[in-house]
Design a protein around this motif. Structure first.
Motif, PDB file in Angstrom:
ATOM      1  N   VAL A 143       0.779  -1.243   0.084  1.00  0.00           N
ATOM      2  CA  VAL A 143       0.001  -0.103   0.003  1.00  0.00           C
ATOM      3  C   VAL A 143       0.921   1.328   0.031  1.00  0.00           C
ATOM      4  O   VAL A 143       1.966   1.344   0.359  1.00  0.00           O
TER       5      VAL A 143
ATOM      6  N   ASP B  36     -11.648  -9.072   0.435  1.00  0.00           N
ATOM      7  CA  ASP B  36     -12.885  -9.019  -0.155  1.00  0.00           C
ATOM      8  C   ASP B  36     -13.684 -10.568  -0.450  1.00  0.00           C
ATOM      9  O   ASP B  36     -12.776 -11.395  -1.103  1.00  0.00           O
TER      10      ASP B  36
ATOM     11  N   PHE C 157      -7.668  10.566  -8.330  1.00  0.00           N
ATOM     12  CA  PHE C 157      -7.025   9.383  -7.358  1.00  0.00           C
ATOM     13  C   PHE C 157      -6.886   9.928  -5.998  1.00  0.00           C
ATOM     14  O   PHE C 157      -6.448   8.928  -5.007  1.00  0.00           O
TER      15      PHE C 157
ATOM     16  N   PRO D  40      -3.524   8.533  -1.890  1.00  0.00           N
ATOM     17  CA  PRO D  40      -4.404   7.629  -2.768  1.00  0.00           C
ATOM     18  C   PRO D  40      -5.682   7.334  -2.064  1.00  0.00           C
ATOM     19  O   PRO D  40      -5.472   6.638  -0.987  1.00  0.00           O
ATOM     20  N   ARG D  41      -6.537   7.387  -2.790  1.00  0.00           N
ATOM     21  CA  ARG D  41      -7.931   6.967  -2.557  1.00  0.00           C
ATOM     22  C   ARG D  41      -8.041   5.504  -2.295  1.00  0.00           C
ATOM     23  O   ARG D  41      -8.729   4.924  -1.757  1.00  0.00           O
ATOM     24  N   ARG D  42      -7.415   4.828  -3.336  1.00  0.00           N
ATOM     25  CA  ARG D  42      -6.990   3.343  -3.256  1.00  0.00           C
ATOM     26  C   ARG D  42      -5.722   3.057  -3.045  1.00  0.00           C
ATOM     27  O   ARG D  42      -4.880   3.079  -3.991  1.00  0.00           O
ATOM     28  N   PRO D  43      -5.264   2.559  -1.981  1.00  0.00           N
ATOM     29  CA  PRO D  43      -3.895   2.755  -1.590  1.00  0.00           C
ATOM     30  C   PRO D  43      -2.928   1.556  -2.043  1.00  0.00           C
ATOM     31  O   PRO D  43      -1.810   1.354  -2.257  1.00  0.00           O
TER      32      PRO D  43
ATOM     33  N   ARG E 219      -1.306  -0.904  -4.276  1.00  0.00           N
ATOM     34  CA  ARG E 219      -0.394  -0.527  -5.725  1.00  0.00           C
ATOM     35  C   ARG E 219      -0.880  -1.840  -6.665  1.00  0.00           C
ATOM     36  O   ARG E 219      -1.446  -2.994  -6.429  1.00  0.00           O
TER      37      ARG E 219
ATOM     38  N   ARG F 123      -1.436  -2.901 -11.069  1.00  0.00           N
ATOM     39  CA  ARG F 123      -2.698  -3.129 -12.014  1.00  0.00           C
ATOM     40  C   ARG F 123      -2.469  -4.223 -12.837  1.00  0.00           C
ATOM     41  O   ARG F 123      -3.466  -5.026 -12.906  1.00  0.00           O
TER      42      ARG F 123
ATOM     43  N   PRO G 123      -6.738  -2.891 -10.848  1.00  0.00           N
ATOM     44  CA  PRO G 123      -6.412  -2.137 -10.051  1.00  0.00           C
ATOM     45  C   PRO G 123      -6.395  -2.561  -8.638  1.00  0.00           C
ATOM     46  O   PRO G 123      -7.245  -3.402  -8.254  1.00  0.00           O
ATOM     47  N   GLY G 124      -5.167  -2.472  -7.889  1.00  0.00           N
ATOM     48  CA  GLY G 124      -4.847  -3.102  -6.751  1.00  0.00           C
ATOM     49  C   GLY G 124      -4.445  -4.275  -6.904  1.00  0.00           C
ATOM     50  O   GLY G 124      -4.858  -5.446  -5.812  1.00  0.00           O
TER      51      GLY G 124
END
Length: 323
Positions: free
Chosen positions: A9, A28, A63, A68-71, A73, A75, A102-103
């Motif tokens: 992250v 998730d 972003f 970063p809103r989505r930490p 890293r 893709r 992403p992520g």
């Protein structure tokens, strides 16, 4: 089953060694139309480093302004499906898949089922991970440039991930390719099938049918003059200031196109499963060989980012998560 998974992250924007760390993030479950993938390999792109820096500053509007809103890293992804959500029939547990997700630098990642392509049995997960962004960009650039048998093509930034795919795909259709690179990386470009041209060397006027500009170090005027009448210059990237990055260069191409020939064609590549599947088939058939320069385990993911940040790489950098 654990409620968290390990991920890489970014805690803020800045130099990669200052802001990247390993952390546990919530695990998730796949929803409708989604699959859960166990990440095996993730290739890094220049965009991964720029987004970690928060540059160009313009991207922070989307972003996250301060961090970063989505930490998490990453893709590009190659891995194995471990579970599918409601309504998913194309995939089953155990399928090997690749795509842009992403992520992706997490032990497990939820991905849209329709964003993935199947990895052929004889393609390694490391090679598959290099394909999504770089390979799709290369395919779309060559289509935009109308490269075919007998075309003479200049590729700038030919020793990198995108450039290496452009060189090989152009050669596969019968084009004659010149690849611009630093002197230290001439062997990489030669091995990919191109004639090396040292970075910054003079370009022959009207010497090419097409230019695919990956490096972004040449002026638009230089690139235009290097192309024969009726040819094309495709811009996949570009250098620029800290605020708007390559947008200024790309906008300049759009503005001058109506009054100056040949046309410049800015490319905003979109990674889709069809391009990824086609590239994976090329890899399986031996028509394309991913230029993998460095492979590091997940525990050294920050080091992988630092190598890319410093420009100390030849070919693609891949992080493996199967340990």
């Amino acid at each position: 089953m654990s409620a968290t998974v390990e991920a890489l992250v970014a805690t803020a924007y800045g130099p990669v060694r200052d802001v990247l760390r390993h952390a546990d993030v919530p695990r998730d479950e796949p929803g409708a139309g989604q699959v859960l993938v166990r990440s095996a390999a993730v290739s890094l792109n220049a965009a991964d480093v720029l987004l970690t820096h928060g540059e160009p500053l313009l991207v922070r509007a989307g972003f996250g302004l301060r961090r970063p809103r989505r930490p998490v890293r990453g893709r590009d992804l190659a891995g194995t499906v471990v579970a599918v959500g409601p309504g998913v029939t194309a995939w089953s547990a155990g399928d090997r898949v690749a795509g842009e997700v992403p992520g992706s630098l997490a032990r497990e990642v939820v991905a849209p089922a329709d964003a993935l392509a199947r990895i052929p049995d004889d393609v390694t997960l490391v090679d598959a991970a290099t394909v999504p962004l770089a390979g799709a960009t290369a395919r779309q650039a060559l289509r935009a440039a109308s490269v075919g048998p007998g075309s003479r093509v200049l590729v700038t930034g030919a020793s990198g991930g995108v450039g290496g795919f452009v060189v090989q795909l152009a050669r596969a259709v019968g084009a004659d390719v010149v690849g611009e690179c630093s002197a230290a990386k001439a062997d990489v470009v030669r091995a990919a099938g191109a004639e090396p041209l040292e970075r910054g060397a003079p370009l022959t006027a009207a010497g090419f049918d097409a230019v695919v500009d990956v490096g972004g170090g040449r002026s638009l005027g230089e690139l235009r003059r290097a192309v024969r009448p009726g040819g094309a210059v495709v811009l996949t990237s570009g250098r620029g200031g800290r605020v708007i990055g390559p947008m200024g260069r790309l906008l300049a191409a759009v503005v001058t196109n109506p009054i100056v020939a040949p046309r410049l064609r800015p490319l905003a590549a979109r990674v889709g499963p069809d391009d990824v599947a086609a590239l994976l088939a090329d890899v399986a058939a031996g028509r394309v060989r991913p230029l993998v320069g460095t492979v590091l385990p997940f525990a050294r993911a920050v080091e992988a980012f630092a190598l890319l940040e410093a420009g100390a790489v030849r070919g693609k950098v891949v992080v493996t998560l199967d340990g």
